[in-house]
Design a protein around this motif. Structure first.
Motif, short mmCIF file in Angstrom:
data_model
loop_
_atom_site.label_atom_id
_atom_site.label_comp_id
_atom_site.label_asym_id
_atom_site.label_seq_id
_atom_site.Cartn_x
_atom_site.Cartn_y
_atom_site.Cartn_z
N GLU A 1 -6.02 5.92 1.52
CA GLU A 1 -7.40 5.54 0.50
C GLU A 1 -7.16 6.23 -0.73
O GLU A 1 -7.64 5.65 -1.87
CB GLU A 1 -8.60 6.03 1.29
N GLU A 2 -6.63 7.33 -0.52
CA GLU A 2 -6.46 8.31 -1.92
C GLU A 2 -5.43 7.83 -2.88
O GLU A 2 -5.75 7.84 -4.12
CB GLU A 2 -6.16 9.94 -1.49
N GLU A 3 -4.32 7.08 -2.36
CA GLU A 3 -3.23 6.94 -3.27
C GLU A 3 -2.78 5.41 -3.22
O GLU A 3 -2.60 4.65 -4.01
CB GLU A 3 -2.15 7.86 -3.09
N PHE A 4 -2.32 5.11 -1.81
CA PHE A 4 -1.57 3.90 -1.47
C PHE A 4 -2.36 2.64 -1.86
O PHE A 4 -1.93 1.67 -2.37
CB PHE A 4 -0.83 3.90 -0.24
N ARG A 5 -3.58 2.46 -1.33
CA ARG A 5 -4.35 1.18 -1.63
C ARG A 5 -4.73 1.07 -2.90
O ARG A 5 -4.72 0.04 -3.59
CB ARG A 5 -5.56 1.34 -0.47
N PRO A 6 -5.24 2.19 -3.62
CA PRO A 6 -5.47 1.98 -5.04
C PRO A 6 -4.47 1.54 -5.99
O PRO A 6 -4.42 0.83 -6.81
CB PRO A 6 -6.01 3.47 -5.53
N ALA A 7 -3.16 2.14 -5.46
CA ALA A 7 -1.93 1.66 -6.24
C ALA A 7 -1.65 0.34 -6.10
O ALA A 7 -1.06 -0.32 -6.87
CB ALA A 7 -0.71 2.65 -5.86
N LEU A 8 -1.73 -0.22 -4.81
CA LEU A 8 -1.57 -1.45 -4.38
C LEU A 8 -2.52 -2.48 -5.24
O LEU A 8 -1.99 -3.62 -5.68
CB LEU A 8 -1.58 -1.76 -2.95
N ALA A 9 -3.75 -2.17 -5.38
CA ALA A 9 -4.64 -2.79 -6.03
C ALA A 9 -4.05 -2.95 -7.47
O ALA A 9 -4.10 -4.08 -8.12
CB ALA A 9 -5.93 -2.32 -5.92
N ALA A 10 -3.66 -1.77 -8.06
CA ALA A 10 -3.48 -1.76 -9.61
C ALA A 10 -2.22 -2.48 -9.76
O ALA A 10 -2.10 -3.36 -10.61
CB ALA A 10 -3.16 -0.36 -9.80
N ARG A 11 -1.17 -2.43 -8.86
CA ARG A 11 -0.06 -3.18 -9.05
C ARG A 11 0.02 -4.68 -9.11
O ARG A 11 0.46 -5.31 -9.76
CB ARG A 11 0.87 -2.61 -7.94
#
Length: 309
Positions: free
Chosen positions: A184-194
């Protein structure tokens, strides 16, 4: 505007609402740092695996911080009359207990099952991800959505080729994973941004759970795995809406995904019995050693169930 601001604040790379181009992927890659050693923490421990297993280098990843040799283990005393069981770990390199649990199984426990099974173990499918403690490979590709034909992730393609070249039917396949706070802190936000999408915060379950296959759920085997792991660590409760990470809980500690459709590792082998483990390493109620042992308990729970069929 509020959601765009939220996403811009949540992940620092890219423009909210726009998919990443090669420019953003490069910016992301350049922002990653080596945080631990695959050679020291993984490859060196392979020397502790006993003589019952043959170590095979099945490929190499020529990334700039590498190269990263890829290793798998198989039973030396191979018997075509025995069913073959596949164990994979470190498809997401940051999920530490998947890697260390597979190595611990090979070192301490695996030999006990050679009377009944041929064993194939790939302990660390994504060594670059292990070193930078990240979900993706250097091209911002998730290996665990890439177990498909003509895969764009060499991590996935090479382990599929390793298993395929054996020319044997895989009877059972267990893929070792973790669900972490960093999801939740890094990988899902990064996925959404990507992907140019809006990020919606989810929840992280406190405890162990398994992911079965929607098309082939293997309910009794999942029950056996949960019972085995429960002796080592706690099982994740369902959220108030009866779900874990947004998926319906079908029995205590178990959810299902369409594994092959999503390109997940546990789906590529087309095994009769499949499961994915999910350990929660950030729990105040579990140590790193317990997380590793939970992965071993999941493997042995599966093997004990299969042995009794």
């Amino acid at each position: 505007m509020e959601s765009s601001m939220q996403q811009a604040h949540t992940y620092p790379i890219g423009t909210p609402g726009q998919k990443w181009t090669e420019k953003e992927v490069l910016e992301w890659r350049d922002s990653r740092k080596i945080l631990r050693s695959y050679q020291q923490e993984v490859v060196s421990k392979m020397e502790e695996v006993g003589e019952d297993f043959e170590r095979i280098q099945y490929g190499e990843l020529g990334y700039p911080s590498g190269p990263y040799p890829l290793f798998g283990f198989k039973s030396k005393a191979w018997d075509q009359s025995k069913p073959t069981v596949l164990v994979t770990g470190g498809v997401h390199g940051y999920e530490t207990s998947g890697v260390q649990g597979a190595l611990l199984f090979l070192k301490e426990t695996a030999s006990q099952y050679l009377e009944h099974f041929n064993l194939v173990v790939a302990p660390c499918v994504s060594p670059w991800g292990y070193e930078i403690i990240n979900r993706w490979n250097p091209d911002a590709i998730d290996p665990n959505r890439s177990f498909v034909a003509n895969s764009l992730a060499p991590e996935s393609a090479l382990v599929m080729q390793f298993v395929g070249d054996m020319g044997v039917e895989i009877f059972a396949h267990i893929d070792l994973h973790e669900t972490t706070n960093s999801d939740e802190e890094e990988f899902r936000p990064a996925l959404a941004a990507r992907d140019g999408l809006e990020y919606f915060e989810g929840s992280i379950p406190d405890g162990f759970y398994t992911v079965g296959d929607t098309e082939n759920p293997c309910e009794e085997m999942q029950t056996a795995i949960i019972a085995s792991v429960e002796k080592v660590t706690h099982i994740a409760p369902a959220d108030p809406d009866g779900t874990i990470i947004g998926s319906q809980v079908v029995q205590h500690g178990v959810i299902n995904y369409p594994l092959e459709k999503l390109g997940l590792c546990a789906g590529f082998s087309k095994a009769k019995y499949t499961t994915t483990t999910e350990v929660y390493p950030d729990s105040a109620k579990a140590t790193a050693e317990e997380c590793n042992r939970a992965q071993v308990a999941a493997i042995t729970g599966m093997l004990d169930f299969l042995k009794a069929l």
